[in-house]
Design a protein around this motif. Sequence first.
Motif, mmCIF file in Angstrom:
data_model
loop_
_atom_site.group_PDB
_atom_site.id
_atom_site.type_symbol
_atom_site.label_atom_id
_atom_site.label_comp_id
_atom_site.label_asym_id
_atom_site.label_seq_id
_atom_site.Cartn_x
_atom_site.Cartn_y
_atom_site.Cartn_z
ATOM 1 N N ALA A 8 -3.080 8.768 -4.280
ATOM 2 C CA ALA A 8 -3.910 9.345 -3.226
ATOM 3 C C ALA A 8 -5.343 8.845 -3.233
ATOM 4 O O ALA A 8 -6.127 9.222 -2.350
ATOM 5 C CB ALA A 8 -3.891 10.871 -3.328
ATOM 6 N N SER A 9 -5.704 7.997 -4.186
ATOM 7 C CA SER A 9 -7.033 7.388 -4.175
ATOM 8 C C SER A 9 -7.026 6.028 -3.488
ATOM 9 O O SER A 9 -8.079 5.440 -3.262
ATOM 10 C CB SER A 9 -7.558 7.228 -5.609
ATOM 11 N N GLY A 10 -5.835 5.528 -3.160
ATOM 12 C CA GLY A 10 -5.721 4.218 -2.530
ATOM 13 C C GLY A 10 -5.945 4.275 -1.030
ATOM 14 O O GLY A 10 -6.122 5.343 -0.442
ATOM 15 N N VAL A 11 -5.932 3.107 -0.398
ATOM 16 C CA VAL A 11 -6.195 3.027 1.041
ATOM 17 C C VAL A 11 -5.143 3.804 1.828
ATOM 18 O O VAL A 11 -5.469 4.613 2.699
ATOM 19 C CB VAL A 11 -6.244 1.558 1.503
ATOM 20 N N LEU A 12 -3.872 3.571 1.544
ATOM 21 C CA LEU A 12 -2.817 4.295 2.246
ATOM 22 C C LEU A 12 -2.727 5.738 1.775
ATOM 23 O O LEU A 12 -2.670 6.669 2.593
ATOM 24 C CB LEU A 12 -1.465 3.602 2.052
ATOM 25 N N GLY A 13 -2.730 5.954 0.465
ATOM 26 C CA GLY A 13 -2.576 7.306 -0.075
ATOM 27 C C GLY A 13 -3.652 8.260 0.404
ATOM 28 O O GLY A 13 -3.365 9.417 0.730
ATOM 29 N N SER A 14 -4.898 7.787 0.463
ATOM 30 C CA SER A 14 -5.983 8.665 0.919
ATOM 31 C C SER A 14 -5.828 9.007 2.391
ATOM 32 O O SER A 14 -6.099 10.139 2.810
ATOM 33 C CB SER A 14 -7.340 8.015 0.660
ATOM 34 N N ALA A 15 -5.356 8.058 3.189
ATOM 35 C CA ALA A 15 -5.126 8.326 4.608
ATOM 36 C C ALA A 15 -3.984 9.317 4.796
ATOM 37 O O ALA A 15 -4.050 10.216 5.657
ATOM 38 C CB ALA A 15 -4.818 7.025 5.354
ATOM 39 N N VAL A 16 -2.930 9.177 3.986
ATOM 40 C CA VAL A 16 -1.794 10.095 4.064
ATOM 41 C C VAL A 16 -2.224 11.507 3.657
ATOM 42 O O VAL A 16 -1.879 12.494 4.321
ATOM 43 C CB VAL A 16 -0.636 9.599 3.181
ATOM 44 N N LYS A 17 -2.969 11.603 2.579
ATOM 45 C CA LYS A 17 -3.448 12.910 2.129
ATOM 46 C C LYS A 17 -4.293 13.583 3.216
ATOM 47 O O LYS A 17 -4.115 14.767 3.527
ATOM 48 C CB LYS A 17 -4.261 12.756 0.847
#
Length: 301
Positions: A8-17
């Motif tokens: 969730a700190s990555g580019v995709l993960g943070s956007a998903v969160k």
Amino acid sequence: MKVIVTGASGVLGSAVKTAFEKAHGTNVLGLAFSRASEGLEKLDLTNKEEVEKKFREFRPDWVIHCAAERRPDVAEKDPAAARLLNAGVPGYLAQLAKELSFTLVYISTDYVFDGKAPPYLPSSQTSPSNLYGLTKRDGETAVLSVEGAKSVVLRVPILYGPAPKNSDSAVNILLDVVRDQSGKIYDMDHDATRYPTNVIDIANFLVRLTALNKPIPSILHYTAEEPFTKYEMCLIFAKILGIPHGHITPITNPPVSAATTSRPRDSRLSNKETESLGVDGGLDQSIFEDWWKEHLSEKHE
């Protein structure tokens, strides 16, 4: 609804969160490891005991598994670590999905194909051309081989979007190349075709997918349709920023050597089967140049 987002700190993960946090009635737990910060919980996904403990405590309905070693060159340097994170961990999460009755969405990649016969359907034979693609293909196999688990593989191409650092995305990093007016010369690939896709679009699609009241196929594709080489992306950035790009040299026949990791020439994914699902809102997608114009103007306001 309870949702866990790994990476969730990555580019995709943070956007998903962020997308799930905006969804009404959703309780979201964001997990990270090396870059765990405020709003994220630190968890080593390779520690099975700790993972099981956390998942049993939270009791998720959905797990969106974004964590991965996404850098092909890094994967080549440490194959064991890449295989553990990209194949071993998702296989274990699928086992937990069966035991705890949640749905696992495993984010995979267009690099499971060699790029010689696009466009690729979910049912197309995989044929990875580098170790990264192989580990992600093995992750798919591990996830889908757990009988009785509710698992979905979502293949996506190269990604861009809001990022803490431009180096977090193979697209965003090109901004730094364009902005470097120091006199340094950059050789830029103008051979392989890519389909850069916005992480916000994928995140919003995933929110809508979880609301779909019908069976979901085991493999789905989500890709933007606009084709670009990396050099062409640089030209767009130079145009938006209004700065010269003469320091960037297009390379149409990139050299192949032991020091370089091979990439597919055109691993275009087909959205046909994803579109046929009838997800509310469809596959509404950003226009690459338009999104960057708005995003870069907002950062300078």
